[in-house]
Design an enzyme around this catalytic site. Structure first.
Site, mmCIF file in Angstrom:
data_model
loop_
_atom_site.group_PDB
_atom_site.id
_atom_site.type_symbol
_atom_site.label_atom_id
_atom_site.label_comp_id
_atom_site.label_asym_id
_atom_site.label_seq_id
_atom_site.Cartn_x
_atom_site.Cartn_y
_atom_site.Cartn_z
ATOM 1 N N ARG A 225 16.442 -20.295 4.497
ATOM 2 C CA ARG A 225 16.335 -21.578 4.623
ATOM 3 C C ARG A 225 16.469 -22.076 5.940
ATOM 4 O O ARG A 225 17.365 -21.521 6.721
ATOM 5 C CB ARG A 225 17.413 -22.278 3.605
ATOM 6 C CG ARG A 225 17.219 -22.314 2.106
ATOM 7 C CD ARG A 225 16.070 -22.941 1.603
ATOM 8 N NE ARG A 225 15.794 -22.897 0.406
ATOM 9 C CZ ARG A 225 15.089 -21.832 -0.532
ATOM 10 N NH1 ARG A 225 14.402 -21.066 0.351
ATOM 11 N NH2 ARG A 225 14.970 -21.859 -1.689
ATOM 12 N N HIS A 273 6.646 -20.026 4.881
ATOM 13 C CA HIS A 273 7.481 -19.850 3.638
ATOM 14 C C HIS A 273 6.726 -19.007 2.625
ATOM 15 O O HIS A 273 6.613 -19.336 1.534
ATOM 16 C CB HIS A 273 7.935 -21.172 3.064
ATOM 17 C CG HIS A 273 9.227 -21.295 2.238
ATOM 18 N ND1 HIS A 273 10.248 -22.055 2.371
ATOM 19 C CD2 HIS A 273 9.565 -20.335 1.331
ATOM 20 C CE1 HIS A 273 11.107 -21.521 1.387
ATOM 21 N NE2 HIS A 273 10.802 -20.677 0.933
HETATM 22 C C1 GLV Z 1 11.796 -19.931 -2.149
HETATM 23 O O1 GLV Z 1 12.115 -20.223 -1.117
HETATM 24 C C2 GLV Z 1 12.780 -19.691 -3.471
HETATM 25 O O2 GLV Z 1 13.875 -20.077 -3.499
HETATM 26 O O3 GLV Z 1 12.231 -18.886 -4.399
#
Ligand code: GLV
Length: 310
Positions: A225, A273
């Site tokens: 994160r 991400h």
């Molecule tokens: C992605 O960041 C998740 O938490 O699956």
């Protein structure tokens, strides 16, 4: 039983509904915002549910996260506090995350960051060959993902350590725990990899002080994160040369704003991400397993402990 799927990505919800319907005959699957009679909904499968949606379900017995992280649920003060939350643990996603981490570690280990620059300068020059057994990789977070990353890095011959909130044992890995173990851990990370959950205890853990503990010329990989990192401190460490490079799959603000200096930093690699994307065809198995456990009154798997934040 009525299950409500709540995600801002309706096309994903429809994919989930199809996969779940095939495995849960007789269960009614609704897709938000078509909630119908809210009092009938007993289970919610959620990813980034708009605030208030889960609170509007008075008969809710279980919330299943549709992502591996649960910060999207715990950061939302409207999510009912007395309803259990189950994390998603999908071995296929864990494998994806590990692949990304292996790529990133090898990138810095084999100096592809430097060779990328050499190519831009049409410079044909050889750097000293690194010794894998002497490359100290540190995994921040030794849960399911961190442990799998450590296992795979060990198989490649790296010198692997790990840090976790409470002490853990992973065969072949030097482990450190708690705030007291952090400095010693960081001091032996040529390549630091973050796979921690974002909680009140981990927010900003990669800050100026932590970066200063890393060996000179270390690299940083974040697949967890963005909130774990103080980005201004990270940029300062990169600019001063203390930190050789960073590969970031996550950032404080996502999408990363167009003007953000991380986009253009010569020693930063950004991906949007994608290290571990929730993959419904493989994630449906672990979710259905928990739903059947709920039906049969068996203990649920991967329940969130709210006090620890994951
Ligand atoms: C992605 O960041 C998740 O938490 O699956």
């Amino acid at each position: 039983v009525v299950i409500l799927l709540v995600t801002p990505r309706v096309e994903k919800a429809l994919e989930w509904r199809e996969l779940l319907a095939a495995r849960l005959p007789g269960v009614e699957l609704r897709v938000w915002p078509e909630v119908g009679d809210a009092a009938q909904v007993e289970i919610a499968l959620a990813w980034k549910a708009p605030p208030g949606v889960l609170a509007s379900l008075p008969s809710l017995r279980l919330i299943c996260s549709l992502g591996m992280g649960v910060d999207h649920l715990l950061d939302d003060a409207t999510v009912p506090r007395d309803v259990p939350i189950a994390r998603l643990v999908d071995p296929n996603m864990v494998a994806q995350m590990s692949e990304y981490v292996l790529y990133a570690v090898l990138h810095f280990h084999r100096r592809f960051d430097v060779y990328d620059r050499f190519q831009r300068e049409q410079r044909w020059e050889e750097l000293p060959l690194p010794d894998t057994a002497k490359r100290r990789v540190g995994i921040l977070g030794l849960g399911t993902i961190g442990t799998e990353c450590a296992r795979r890095l060990l198989a490649l011959g790296f010198d692997v350590a790990g840090w976790s909130r409470s002490s853990r044992t992973v065969a072949g890995v030097e482990t450190f725990a708690g705030p007291g173990g952090l400095d010693a851990f960081l001091g032996r990370c040529d390549i630091l990899v973050s796979v921690l959950p974002l909680t009140s205890a981990t927010a900003g853990i990669v800050n100026e002080a932590a970066l200063a503990r890393l060996p000179e010329g270390a690299s940083f990989v974040n697949v967890a994160r963005g909130g774990l990192v103080v980005e201004a401190d990270l940029l300062a460490a990169l600019d001063s040369g203390r930190l050789a490079g960073a590969m970031l799959d996550v950032t404080q603000a996502e999408p990363l704003p167009v003007q953000h200096p991380l986009w253009r930093h010569p020693r930063v690699r950004i991906t949007p991400h994608i290290a571990g994307l929730t993959n419904p065809p493989t994630a449906v198995g672990p979710i259905v397993e928990n739903l059947l456990r709920l039906r049969d009154g068996l203990p649920l798997l991967h329940l969130v402990e709210r006090a620890r934040g994951y």
